[in-house]
Write a protein that holds these residues in place. Structure first.
Motif: not given
Ligand code: ADP
Length: 466
Positions: A7-23, A169-179
């Protein structure tokens, strides 16, 4: 732990990607809007100049308006919107939609605009931008009229929506990769711990002779080392327990065997003289006494092995306690003409368990007499400071060989087994003494030289520490 780690790895990996995309998306939106507004202002400037040069707002002549018409309709076409031009009385002179010409425009922005205040308004719901720009004569700074531009910005939002879809799409790909990466990393880090846990489980099944492999990460090596050390201690404890049980059986059996031999030999001689019976019965009596002593010592030892909850603490005058012990032992010392001296440096009162401390000191003084030469001496001294009291028992006896000094506190240990048996020793005395002192949170030390003598020093806190 595995799950939490993932969970920690997923949150730490995914949160920056999502923040970056939103910004990135919101940065694109504000950048595109800014650019659109500045483009519109540029065209508004050209139109303003045309209007001012042709003096259209003053003369309102349609002949001078053809250039203006061309320019505003072109801009309105290209940017998909509407341009309205009003004079200083807010009368609409031009409307690229051709709907409101000749009418009077009444709005707060228009009134403010005619007073020289330009404004811009972005409606993200309906996706349009409205600019209110005064047409000001540069020479006199007079406002001759107003230009109102209302343009659709839906294409900016269309691009933003397309980008959002792509980013998702990119976020979904990252999510799968990060999980996947998180699962693999968690498994990699957890594996050595699971191995250690499995080994510990085997230990709890009773396989104490197995040791843990000291491999994996530094932390697992530390844990394995600590567990192995603990196992070593458990093993030692188990060995000493077994040794103790076999020693106890042996010690208890010896007097019984002797009694059996004595009684058997009497039985096998039907006409044995009464003197022989008397002699053998005296021997049997001595063996019974010995058996009794061993049992008593064992019971004392068991009592001393218990927790400090068993302590019966009271304030005791140590001087009097020592005097009492010496008084009891003096006759034994006198039998061998051993001088028994008590030296007290100050009166001492301390919080102790009187029975246990008496037993401990009694054993030390009894040993000092037992393992002494005839006509020798035993000196007992008492001293204290603000924290501890100190009892010293010195003798002029046979001494303890250096190699034996580490073992004398062990249960059933005797330097000279035969001699100790003669003197009635069970090998339990010093174990009892040491346990009693430790229960008082004290310490005991031995200094000895063979054939010269032995000194035991005991240090006990004046106040009992729980
Ligand atoms: P025991 O019942 O045999 O006296 P202890 O536990 O009291 O057992 O003592 C263990 C051994 O330590 C004794 O057998 C003896 O050899 C040695 N020892 C103890 N005290 C003294 C002493 N004051 N002088 C010499 N040897 C001693």
């Amino acid at each position: 732990m595995k799950f939490q780690m993932m969970l920690v790895f997923v949150v730490m990996g995914l949160a920056p990607v999502l923040i970056f995309l939103r910004v990135s998306l919101s940065a694109y939106q504000s950048q595109a809007l800014e650019q659109r507004i500045s483009e519109l202002k540029y065209h508004a400037n050209i139109i303003s100049n045309l209007i001012l040069n042709s003096n259209f707002l003053v003369t309102k002549e349609s002949s001078s308006a053809s250039d203006i018409n061309l320019e505003i309709s072109q801009v309105a076409d290209v940017y998909k919107g509407r341009i309205i031009i009003v004079d200083e009385n807010l009368c609409i002179l031009k409307d690229t939609y051709g709907l409101e010409e000749g009418k009077t425009l009444i709005s707060e922005e228009a009134v403010l605009g005619i007073q020289g205040k330009s404004s811009s308004y972005i409606d993200t719901e309906s996706e349009y931008v409205e600019l209110v720009l005064p047409i000001t004569k540069p020479s006199s700074q007079e406002n001759e009229g107003l230009m109102i531009m209302s343009f659709s910005i839906s294409n900016i939002f269309e691009i933003k929506d397309a980008l959002t879809a792509r980013f998702r799409l990119i976020a979904a790909f990252f999510a799968v990769f990060i999980v996947i990466a998180a699962i693999m990393t968690a498994l990699y880090f957890i594996h050595p711990w699971e191995k250690t846990a499995a080994s510990v489980e085997r230990l709890s099944d009773g396989y104490f002779d197995e040791y843990l492999a000291e491999s994996g990460f530094t932390e697992t090596i530390h844990v394995a080392k600590a567990i192995n050390e603990m196992l070593n201690k458990i093993q030692k404890l188990e060995n000493s327990r077994q040794e103790f049980v076999s020693n106890v059986s042996h010690e208890l059996k010896t007097p019984i065997t002797s009694m059996k031999v004595l009684s058997d030999s009497l039985v096998s001689q039907p006409d044995a003289p009464v003197e022989l019976y008397r002699e053998f019965m005296l021997d049997i009596g001595a063996e019974i006494e010995r058996e009794n002593k061993i049992i008593n010592d064992l019971l004392s030892l068991v009592k001393m092995d218990k927790t400090s909850g068993e302590m019966n603490i009271a304030s005791v005058n140590i001087n009097e306690l020592l005097e009492m012990i010496l008084k009891r032992l003096r006759p034994i010392a006198q039998k061998r003409n051993i001088e028994l001296v008590f030296e007290s440096f100050r009166p001492v009162t301390a919080e102790v368990d009187e029975v246990k401390l008496s037993l401990a000191v009694n054993n030390l003084i009894e040993n000092a007499i037992k393992y002494n030469y005839d006509d020798g001496w035993v000196r007992v001294s008492l001293n204290a400071d603000h924290k501890f009291f100190y009892i010293k028992v010195s003798d002029s006896g046979v001494g303890i060989p250096e190699e034996a000094q580490d073992n004398i506190f062990e249960r059933f240990y005797r330097v000279d087994k035969a001699h100790s048996r003669e003197t009635g020793g069970t090998g339990l005395g010093l174990s009892i003494t040491r346990n009693a002192i430790l229960m008082h949170r004290g310490a005991i030390k031995v200094y000895s030289k063979e054939k010269e003598g032995t000194t035991f020093t005991v240090r006990v806190p004046l106040n009992y520490i729980l």
